[in-house]
Design a protein around this motif. Sequence first.
Motif, PDB file in Angstrom:
ATOM      1  N   THR A   1       0.863  -1.185   0.000  1.00  0.00           N
ATOM      2  CA  THR A   1       0.000   0.000   0.000  1.00  0.00           C
ATOM      3  C   THR A   1       0.890   1.222   0.000  1.00  0.00           C
TER       4      THR A   1
ATOM      5  N   ASN B   1       3.792  -0.482 -13.070  1.00  0.00           N
ATOM      6  CA  ASN B   1       2.373  -0.287 -13.363  1.00  0.00           C
ATOM      7  C   ASN B   1       2.039   1.196 -13.245  1.00  0.00           C
TER       8      ASN B   1
ATOM      9  N   ASP C   1      -4.515   1.083 -13.826  1.00  0.00           N
ATOM     10  CA  ASP C   1      -5.176   0.069 -13.004  1.00  0.00           C
ATOM     11  C   ASP C   1      -5.245  -1.256 -13.741  1.00  0.00           C
ATOM     12  N   GLY C   2      -5.180  -2.319 -12.960  1.00  0.00           N
ATOM     13  CA  GLY C   2      -5.368  -3.640 -13.536  1.00  0.00           C
ATOM     14  C   GLY C   2      -4.173  -4.535 -13.328  1.00  0.00           C
TER      15      GLY C   2
ATOM     16  N   PHE D   1      -0.397  -6.108  -9.975  1.00  0.00           N
ATOM     17  CA  PHE D   1      -1.723  -5.491 -10.007  1.00  0.00           C
ATOM     18  C   PHE D   1      -1.641  -4.117  -9.366  1.00  0.00           C
TER      19      PHE D   1
ATOM     20  N   SER E   1      -4.255  -0.726  -8.107  1.00  0.00           N
ATOM     21  CA  SER E   1      -5.508   0.011  -7.953  1.00  0.00           C
ATOM     22  C   SER E   1      -5.144   1.403  -7.445  1.00  0.00           C
ATOM     23  N   ARG E   2      -5.208   2.375  -8.308  1.00  0.00           N
ATOM     24  CA  ARG E   2      -4.826   3.744  -7.927  1.00  0.00           C
ATOM     25  C   ARG E   2      -5.807   4.340  -6.913  1.00  0.00           C
ATOM     26  N   SER E   3      -7.086   4.018  -7.053  1.00  0.00           N
ATOM     27  CA  SER E   3      -8.076   4.596  -6.138  1.00  0.00           C
ATOM     28  C   SER E   3      -7.879   4.084  -4.714  1.00  0.00           C
ATOM     29  N   LYS E   4      -7.357   2.873  -4.578  1.00  0.00           N
ATOM     30  CA  LYS E   4      -7.147   2.293  -3.247  1.00  0.00           C
ATOM     31  C   LYS E   4      -5.702   2.459  -2.763  1.00  0.00           C
TER      32      LYS E   4
ATOM     33  N   TYR F   1      -3.080   0.769  -3.777  1.00  0.00           N
ATOM     34  CA  TYR F   1      -2.770  -0.632  -3.469  1.00  0.00           C
ATOM     35  C   TYR F   1      -2.197  -1.333  -4.691  1.00  0.00           C
ATOM     36  N   SER F   2      -1.199  -2.157  -4.445  1.00  0.00           N
ATOM     37  CA  SER F   2      -0.625  -2.975  -5.493  1.00  0.00           C
ATOM     38  C   SER F   2      -0.292  -4.340  -4.916  1.00  0.00           C
TER      39      SER F   2
END
Lengths: 112, 113
Positions: free
Chosen positions: A23, A49, A52-53, A63, A65-68, A70-71
Amino acid sequence: GQNIDQPTEMTATEGAIVQINCTYQTSGFNGLFWYQQHAGEAPTFLSYNVLDGLEEKGRFSSFLSRSKGYSYLLLKELQMKDSASYLCAAPILTGGGNKLTFGTGTQLKVEL
Amino acid sequence: GAGVSQSPRYKVAKRGQDVALRCDPISGHVSLFWYQQALGQGPEFLTYFQNEAQLDKSGLPSDRFFAERPEGSVSTLKIQRTQQEDSAVYLCASSPGQDYGYTFGSGTRLTVV
């Protein structure tokens, strides 16, 4: 500022799948890197990365997730040679270059 | 050369001694970075060069640390009056330019006794 969090260590079995989470909190987003570092050796690039995805590259996938904020790094069909530290890192722009803020690294131990 | 070369590979210094660590980046790489990695930690940024210009030295922990890259290729990180807390691996990395593709060297492990 930048803050990167990842677990300190993980243990997994040869042949299994392991997911290493990261995170991050950054002032501005310029993508996220994963590096592998064997003991006493240089960090080597695994993935980058920016969207997202999930991006798959052989046995390794990453993986984002920019909004969270988190990778994760997913390692499949684990081999003994995958025992290493896995570093999550976020770049920030500086004078035309890109300096990296690293997490502490996740020490992965692969057992028989 | 084919990769980033650092020397020496290992250095033991007595407390108070000055040391110089060398980095030979990949030929033609414009950007050069120095990082410090303590045992069990991730690398921490020290300083950044674009050619011979030192554009960011915000990570240098004290004025005992000094880095130079006078001709825009080889770089030297100098630590004066070494202290025990300077014990770490010092990593050098280079990249072709405004590019995310870093290549790291294997580092110099400095032990201050």
